[in-house]
Design a protein around this motif. Structure first.
Motif, PDB file in Angstrom:
ATOM      1  N   PRO A 149       8.067   9.623 -16.303  1.00  0.00           N
ATOM      2  CA  PRO A 149       7.936   9.761 -17.755  1.00  0.00           C
ATOM      3  C   PRO A 149       9.069  10.556 -18.391  1.00  0.00           C
ATOM      4  O   PRO A 149       9.499  10.234 -19.510  1.00  0.00           O
ATOM      5  CB  PRO A 149       6.591  10.470 -17.913  1.00  0.00           C
ATOM      6  N   LYS A 170      11.346   8.641 -21.454  1.00  0.00           N
ATOM      7  CA  LYS A 170      11.079   9.049 -22.838  1.00  0.00           C
ATOM      8  C   LYS A 170      12.194   8.700 -23.813  1.00  0.00           C
ATOM      9  O   LYS A 170      11.964   8.664 -25.030  1.00  0.00           O
ATOM     10  CB  LYS A 170      10.788  10.549 -22.898  1.00  0.00           C
ATOM     11  N   GLU A 228       3.606   5.169 -13.633  1.00  0.00           N
ATOM     12  CA  GLU A 228       4.484   6.084 -14.370  1.00  0.00           C
ATOM     13  C   GLU A 228       4.609   5.664 -15.831  1.00  0.00           C
ATOM     14  O   GLU A 228       4.646   6.517 -16.733  1.00  0.00           O
ATOM     15  CB  GLU A 228       5.866   6.149 -13.708  1.00  0.00           C
ATOM     16  N   SER A 256       3.667   7.557 -19.630  1.00  0.00           N
ATOM     17  CA  SER A 256       4.831   7.754 -20.488  1.00  0.00           C
ATOM     18  C   SER A 256       4.473   7.572 -21.963  1.00  0.00           C
ATOM     19  O   SER A 256       3.342   7.253 -22.312  1.00  0.00           O
ATOM     20  CB  SER A 256       5.931   6.760 -20.106  1.00  0.00           C
TER      21      SER A 256
END
Length: 446
Positions: A357, A361, A381, A385
């Motif tokens: 994450p 981003k 994952e 996120s």
């Protein structure tokens, strides 16, 4: 039809439904019986394998259900949805499982495979209609090559068997591969004397046929000279063994978006040109129609760039892939194509080291197109996120459903699920799923 057991009981069945592999299924008091090449509503005569001596009846499936796979002997009452197959080898060759289905039945069956997979994952999601992406046919093919009793042959494996069915023409291939069976045989004859079974992969490219042979081992200088002469005689673009280039007479390139990619020897390529174009169009449309502008995209399991080279027309792209040669091919194509936004590449095993994450981003969108095993680790994952838009592309309905559930459980909302058929007459289906994070205003165009 192919016999499946030497100890069988003849019986008549009525087919109730179609299975995921295209088999007709008869629901009996003892459990489902799978009958290849049978259609719902048909009455068929079959040979049923003898009961399992341990179970006392038919074997159990991986789901614990009692199942039996029968041998089709005759179709007593044919369905109006039955059609004549396109290939004389249908039911003998294992490459196709659905040439007997009329178009509406075939399309419903293909789409239902995605619906069923999602239902098994306890997901009730609207699925779009099946998109035909066969186009001019498959542009890559792998032939098996064997020597038996002094006779060399190339072809496909028989249905549910390791027996080789010789092929001199295949109706699902692109016309650019019309001479591929003979080319495979000519090349194999030079290598089969070593005694090993071979696989010969042939891809139609802008430069001509690209041939990669697997199973031979390391090629010495003598055989390299022989193969170089064969490539000249057969007018091949490139000839390689296990990805080791023997000779390249012309660049084996394929167009991708505005670029042209010189394929890595033996590398992956979408099965049909229209299939690649269709998948890429769906991915690009999802980005263009997003409620906010997409400026940075992560293309995961990027291959040699079928999505990246198109996405970079509207956004910067970071392409991540475990195969370094594929990324090198993508990078060369990008640098040779003017007018594109930036592409960066990263060689990384996303099964073992998915993007976290904290790394995700900075992206407005993530596209992932994994192998048949899916992207379970990466989906987890992504579920953690804050990426606004995720586009999942999959060649396996089961792993697509699993990864979709992970995304939904992590807070994503499915916006559009589209099944795509580029593997005509087979049980395989591609799927493209578009997912948004909640709280982001949806565009009316999606």
């Amino acid at each position: 039809m192919n016999g499946l057991s030497s100890a069988v009981t003849d019986m008549r069945l009525t087919i109730d439904r179609l299975g995921a592999r295209g088999d007709g299924i008869a629901d009996t008091p003892d459990g489902p019986v799978y009958v290849p090449y049978a259609l719902p509503g048909e009455t068929v005569s079959v040979g049923l394998p003898a009961p399992d001596p341990v179970e006392g009846r038919a074997a159990r499936s991986s789901h614990g259900r009692v199942e039996a796979r029968a041998n089709l002997i005759a179709i007593d009452t044919p369905s109006p949805d039955r059609r004549a197959p396109d290939c004389a080898l249908f039911t003998r060759c294992g490459g196709c499982s659905a040439q007997h289905m009329a178009e509406p039945t075939y399309r419903d069956w293909k789409r239902d495979s995605v619906v069923t997979a999602l239902s098994r994952a306890r997901l009730d999601i609207d699925i779009g209609p099946l998109v035909d992406a066969h186009g001019s046919g498959r542009r890559r093919v792998t032939f098996h090559a064997r020597r038996k009793d002094g006779v060399d042959a190339v072809g496909f494996m028989a249905a549910r068997s390791h027996n080789l069915i010789s092929i001199d023409h295949c109706p699902v291939l692109d016309p650019a591969l019309d001479r591929a069976p003979q080319v495979a045989l000519d090349v194999a004859r030079l290598l089969l004397p070593k005694g090993k079974p071979l696989d010969v992969q042939i891809t139609a490219t802008s430069g001509g046929l690209d041939v990669d042979v697997r199973g031979y081992g390391q090629a010495g200088e003598g055989i390299r000279r022989t193969l170089t002469q064969a490539a000249e005689r057969l007018d091949l673009a490139r000839l390689s063994i296990h990805g080791d280039r023997i000779v390249e007479r012309r660049a084996p390139s394929v167009p991708m978006g505005k670029g042209h990619v010189v394929l890595p020897a033996g590398g992956f390529l979408q099965a049909t040109t229209l299939g690649e174009d269709t998948l890429a169009r769906l991915v690009l449309e999802a980005c263009v129609e997003a409620p906010r502008r997409i400026r940075r995209v992560a293309d995961l399991f990027a291959g040699c760039g079928p999505f990246a080279l198109r996405l970079t027309e509207i956004a910067e792209v970071h392409a991540v892939e475990s195969a370094a040669p594929a990324l090198a091919a993508l990078d060369r194509a990008f640098r040779a194509t003017p007018g594109l936004r930036r592409i960066t590449t990263e060689t990384r095993d996303l099964f073992r080291r998915p993007l976290l994450p904290s790394e995700l981003k900075t992206y407005d969108a993530v596209v992932f197109d994994p192998p048949r095993a899916g992207a379970e680790a990466q989906a987890h994952e992504l579920a953690r996120s804050t990426v606004p838009l995720v586009i999942a592309v999959s060649c396996d309905a089961g792993t697509f459903a699993r990864d979709t559930k992970i995304l939904i459980d992590g807070g994503y909302t499915p916006i559009r699920i589209t099944p795509v058929d580029q593997f005509r007459y087979s049980a395989h289906v591609e799927t493209v799923g578009v997912f948004f994070r909640p709280g982001i205003k949806r565009s009316s165009r999606v």
